[in-house]
Design a protein around this motif. Structure first.
Motif, PDB file in Angstrom:
ATOM      1  N   ALA A   1       0.469  -2.496  -1.407  1.00 22.80           N
ATOM      2  CA  ALA A   1      -0.795  -2.093  -2.496  1.00 22.80           C
ATOM      3  C   ALA A   1      -0.506  -2.776  -3.933  1.00 22.80           C
ATOM      4  O   ALA A   1      -0.907  -4.095  -3.972  1.00 22.80           O
ATOM      5  CB  ALA A   1      -1.007  -1.087  -2.963  1.00 22.80           C
ATOM      6  N   THR A   2       1.216  -2.965  -3.576  1.00 28.79           N
ATOM      7  CA  THR A   2       1.799  -4.220  -4.801  1.00 28.79           C
ATOM      8  C   THR A   2       1.383  -5.559  -4.215  1.00 28.79           C
ATOM      9  O   THR A   2       0.881  -6.340  -5.067  1.00 28.79           O
ATOM     10  CB  THR A   2       2.731  -3.878  -4.958  1.00 28.79           C
ATOM     11  OG1 THR A   2       3.375  -2.709  -5.516  1.00 28.79           O
ATOM     12  CG2 THR A   2       3.934  -5.319  -5.666  1.00 28.79           C
TER      13      THR A   2
ATOM     14  N   GLY B   1      -1.350 -10.651  -4.864  1.00 25.24           N
ATOM     15  CA  GLY B   1      -2.138 -11.106  -4.135  1.00 25.24           C
ATOM     16  C   GLY B   1      -3.543 -11.992  -4.439  1.00 25.24           C
ATOM     17  O   GLY B   1      -4.208 -12.359  -4.150  1.00 25.24           O
ATOM     18  N   GLY B   2      -3.929 -10.771  -5.763  1.00 26.88           N
ATOM     19  CA  GLY B   2      -5.183 -11.059  -5.994  1.00 26.88           C
ATOM     20  C   GLY B   2      -6.309 -10.133  -4.896  1.00 26.88           C
ATOM     21  O   GLY B   2      -7.715 -10.552  -4.832  1.00 26.88           O
ATOM     22  N   ARG B   3      -6.037  -9.776  -4.320  1.00 22.96           N
ATOM     23  CA  ARG B   3      -6.334  -8.783  -3.165  1.00 22.96           C
ATOM     24  C   ARG B   3      -7.742  -7.822  -3.567  1.00 22.96           C
ATOM     25  O   ARG B   3      -6.313  -6.311  -3.233  1.00 22.96           O
ATOM     26  CB  ARG B   3      -6.290  -9.175  -1.552  1.00 22.96           C
ATOM     27  CG  ARG B   3      -6.008 -10.309  -1.418  1.00 22.96           C
ATOM     28  CD  ARG B   3      -5.238 -10.310   0.137  1.00 22.96           C
ATOM     29  NE  ARG B   3      -5.816 -10.011   1.167  1.00 22.96           N
ATOM     30  CZ  ARG B   3      -5.711 -10.046   2.324  1.00 22.96           C
ATOM     31  NH1 ARG B   3      -4.111 -10.462   2.631  1.00 22.96           N
ATOM     32  NH2 ARG B   3      -6.132  -9.882   3.732  1.00 22.96           N
ATOM     33  N   TRP B   4      -7.926  -7.647  -4.934  1.00 21.64           N
ATOM     34  CA  TRP B   4      -8.594  -6.449  -5.647  1.00 21.64           C
ATOM     35  C   TRP B   4      -8.937  -5.510  -4.640  1.00 21.64           C
ATOM     36  O   TRP B   4      -8.583  -3.533  -4.555  1.00 21.64           O
ATOM     37  CB  TRP B   4      -8.786  -6.797  -6.520  1.00 21.64           C
ATOM     38  CG  TRP B   4      -8.696  -7.795  -7.189  1.00 21.64           C
ATOM     39  CD1 TRP B   4      -9.082  -8.778  -7.676  1.00 21.64           C
ATOM     40  CD2 TRP B   4      -7.235  -7.508  -8.588  1.00 21.64           C
ATOM     41  NE1 TRP B   4      -8.241 -10.019  -8.334  1.00 21.64           N
ATOM     42  CE2 TRP B   4      -7.237  -9.316  -8.442  1.00 21.64           C
ATOM     43  CE3 TRP B   4      -6.283  -6.867  -8.735  1.00 21.64           C
ATOM     44  CZ2 TRP B   4      -6.370  -9.671  -9.671  1.00 21.64           C
ATOM     45  CZ3 TRP B   4      -5.558  -7.522  -8.783  1.00 21.64           C
ATOM     46  CH2 TRP B   4      -4.764  -8.823  -9.729  1.00 21.64           C
TER      47      TRP B   4
ATOM     48  N   ARG C   1      -8.420   0.309  -2.742  1.00 14.92           N
ATOM     49  CA  ARG C   1      -8.471   1.585  -1.336  1.00 14.92           C
ATOM     50  C   ARG C   1      -6.905   1.921  -1.586  1.00 14.92           C
ATOM     51  O   ARG C   1      -7.148   3.216  -1.074  1.00 14.92           O
ATOM     52  CB  ARG C   1      -8.722   0.866  -0.179  1.00 14.92           C
ATOM     53  CG  ARG C   1      -9.414   1.702   0.774  1.00 14.92           C
ATOM     54  CD  ARG C   1      -9.918   0.767   2.463  1.00 14.92           C
ATOM     55  NE  ARG C   1     -10.859  -0.304   1.810  1.00 14.92           N
ATOM     56  CZ  ARG C   1     -11.014  -1.904   2.161  1.00 14.92           C
ATOM     57  NH1 ARG C   1      -9.634  -2.151   2.923  1.00 14.92           N
ATOM     58  NH2 ARG C   1     -11.332  -2.363   1.913  1.00 14.92           N
ATOM     59  N   ILE C   2      -5.876   1.150  -1.414  1.00 14.17           N
ATOM     60  CA  ILE C   2      -4.522   2.176  -1.344  1.00 14.17           C
ATOM     61  C   ILE C   2      -4.287   2.948  -2.261  1.00 14.17           C
ATOM     62  O   ILE C   2      -3.735   3.489  -2.106  1.00 14.17           O
ATOM     63  CB  ILE C   2      -3.225   1.139  -0.566  1.00 14.17           C
ATOM     64  CG1 ILE C   2      -4.051   0.430   0.440  1.00 14.17           C
ATOM     65  CG2 ILE C   2      -2.275   1.937  -1.052  1.00 14.17           C
ATOM     66  CD1 ILE C   2      -3.019  -0.187   0.656  1.00 14.17           C
ATOM     67  N   TYR C   3      -5.095   2.454  -3.303  1.00 14.69           N
ATOM     68  CA  TYR C   3      -4.389   2.396  -4.459  1.00 14.69           C
ATOM     69  C   TYR C   3      -4.314   4.519  -4.872  1.00 14.69           C
ATOM     70  O   TYR C   3      -4.757   4.950  -4.908  1.00 14.69           O
ATOM     71  CB  TYR C   3      -3.919   2.605  -5.856  1.00 14.69           C
ATOM     72  CG  TYR C   3      -2.843   1.156  -6.262  1.00 14.69           C
ATOM     73  CD1 TYR C   3      -1.937   1.632  -6.480  1.00 14.69           C
ATOM     74  CD2 TYR C   3      -3.411   0.321  -5.946  1.00 14.69           C
ATOM     75  CE1 TYR C   3      -1.165   0.498  -6.049  1.00 14.69           C
ATOM     76  CE2 TYR C   3      -2.203  -1.366  -6.470  1.00 14.69           C
ATOM     77  CZ  TYR C   3      -0.690  -0.587  -6.352  1.00 14.69           C
ATOM     78  OH  TYR C   3       0.190  -1.734  -6.827  1.00 14.69           O
ATOM     79  N   ALA C   4      -6.475   4.389  -4.565  1.00 14.25           N
ATOM     80  CA  ALA C   4      -7.482   5.327  -4.356  1.00 14.25           C
ATOM     81  C   ALA C   4      -6.757   6.199  -3.421  1.00 14.25           C
ATOM     82  O   ALA C   4      -6.716   7.383  -3.930  1.00 14.25           O
ATOM     83  CB  ALA C   4      -8.608   4.950  -4.314  1.00 14.25           C
TER      84      ALA C   4
ATOM     85  N   TRP D   1      -9.386  -3.584 -12.749  1.00 15.76           N
ATOM     86  CA  TRP D   1     -10.092  -4.266 -14.291  1.00 15.76           C
ATOM     87  C   TRP D   1     -10.304  -5.954 -13.465  1.00 15.76           C
ATOM     88  O   TRP D   1     -11.582  -6.754 -13.979  1.00 15.76           O
ATOM     89  CB  TRP D   1      -9.111  -4.650 -15.209  1.00 15.76           C
ATOM     90  CG  TRP D   1      -8.744  -4.726 -16.569  1.00 15.76           C
ATOM     91  CD1 TRP D   1     -10.260  -5.237 -16.906  1.00 15.76           C
ATOM     92  CD2 TRP D   1      -7.916  -5.414 -16.901  1.00 15.76           C
ATOM     93  NE1 TRP D   1      -9.862  -6.668 -18.343  1.00 15.76           N
ATOM     94  CE2 TRP D   1      -7.971  -6.431 -17.606  1.00 15.76           C
ATOM     95  CE3 TRP D   1      -6.662  -5.490 -16.328  1.00 15.76           C
ATOM     96  CZ2 TRP D   1      -8.234  -7.580 -18.826  1.00 15.76           C
ATOM     97  CZ3 TRP D   1      -5.566  -6.571 -17.239  1.00 15.76           C
ATOM     98  CH2 TRP D   1      -6.084  -7.749 -18.625  1.00 15.76           C
ATOM     99  N   HIS D   2      -9.384  -5.916 -12.910  1.00 19.40           N
ATOM    100  CA  HIS D   2      -9.201  -7.533 -12.148  1.00 19.40           C
ATOM    101  C   HIS D   2     -10.348  -7.612 -11.507  1.00 19.40           C
ATOM    102  O   HIS D   2     -11.091  -8.797 -11.387  1.00 19.40           O
ATOM    103  CB  HIS D   2      -7.836  -7.951 -11.577  1.00 19.40           C
ATOM    104  CG  HIS D   2      -6.715  -7.991 -12.478  1.00 19.40           C
ATOM    105  ND1 HIS D   2      -7.326  -9.442 -13.567  1.00 19.40           N
ATOM    106  CD2 HIS D   2      -6.238  -7.629 -13.044  1.00 19.40           C
ATOM    107  CE1 HIS D   2      -6.009  -9.619 -14.659  1.00 19.40           C
ATOM    108  NE2 HIS D   2      -5.119  -8.106 -13.714  1.00 19.40           N
TER     109      HIS D   2
END
Length: 269
Positions: A143-144, A149-152, A157-160, A181-182
């Motif tokens: 996720a990091t 890499g800006g693949r928000w 999806r992973i952080y959720a 946010w981004h």
């Protein structure tokens, strides 16, 4: 300079960025001990200043004074739960104290937030080696990487998923907030920012998002914590990669002796 009626010389306004520049030069020159008195001057005026916490942890890392790092690392993590430097300092402090289980936990948290950081990878490998366990890319680390890499969308999806599994992990929630946010998910990001600062009033990113996309009440509530922790936006801009067009130079009032200390340090560097 004429003393005031209490026999003290009046304070002198100095630019915060001048202090930061000299401290950074001390660190770059591998002379961290010379940065310490400068850091302490800033903390007298701005006791919650996050860039100074970060620089102090850099000093502690370079000088290997692990026992002094715990308090400063915890202070920074309260505002930025994804600070790999803070987790790494806690890991080294635990290692120095012989607590390898705790050290492994802290190294893991550091690596989740900085998967490519060599000293962190070496630290975790060192503690895992005794258990004969391989170093693996975990979902938080992935996720990091997506976030960096800006693949928000993939990061969200992973952080959720991670926050559903471990709702108490503020670093996961902060990562989710940053990605939302981004990614332009304004309503979702603002709702999460409001929730997180209600749970932890020190969370810098929550206040940054509130100030950037919130209503007038959000902006008013964010003003005091932002001025205390990151008045010129240095930490947030560096950490969360956004443009702070409203940033203005910040002054701190110091004693004549401290102003002389700054001037001498600027001449030396």
């Amino acid at each position: 300079m004429t003393p005031n009626r209490f026999g003290r010389s009046p304070a002198i306004n100095t630019q915060l960025s001048h202090w930061n520049d000299v401290i950074d030069r001390c660190l770059a020159a591998d002379r961290p001990d010379e940065a310490v008195p400068l850091i302490r001057v800033i903390l007298k005026s701005l006791p919650r200043h996050l860039p100074t916490y970060f620089r102090f942890l850099q000093v502690i890392w370079l000088m290997r004074r692990w026992s002094e790092g715990q308090d400063w690392a915890l202070r920074l993590l309260s505002a930025d739960p994804g600070s790999e430097l803070a987790w790494a300092v806690l890991a080294r402090e635990a290692e120095a104290g012989g607590n390898l289980t705790k050290a492994q936990r802290f190294w893991t948290l550091a690596l989740e937030n900085a998967p490519y950081n060599r000293p962190i990878r070496q630290g975790l490998s060192r503690t895992l080696l005794r258990q004969k366990r391989p170093l693996m890319l975990t979902r938080p680390a992935l996720a990091t990487l997506y976030r960096m890499g800006g693949r928000w969308d993939r990061a969200i999806r992973i952080y959720a998923e991670l926050t559903d599994e471990e709702p108490g992990r503020l670093d996961y929630q902060s990562g989710l907030l940053e990605a939302a946010w981004h990614d332009g998910r304004t309503e979702e990001a603002l709702h999460l920012a409001r929730l997180l600062v209600s749970l932890n009033s020190n969370l810098l990113l929550g206040w940054v998002v509130s100030a950037r996309i919130g209503d007038e009440d959000d902006k008013a509530l964010a003003r005091a914590p932002l001025e205390a922790m990151d008045p010129d936006g240095e930490y947030a801009v560096t950490r969360f990669a956004y443009e702070n067009a409203s940033a203005v130079p910040t002054d701190i009032a110091v004693s004549p002796e401290d102003a002389a200390l700054l001037n001498a340090a600027r001449r030396a560097y």
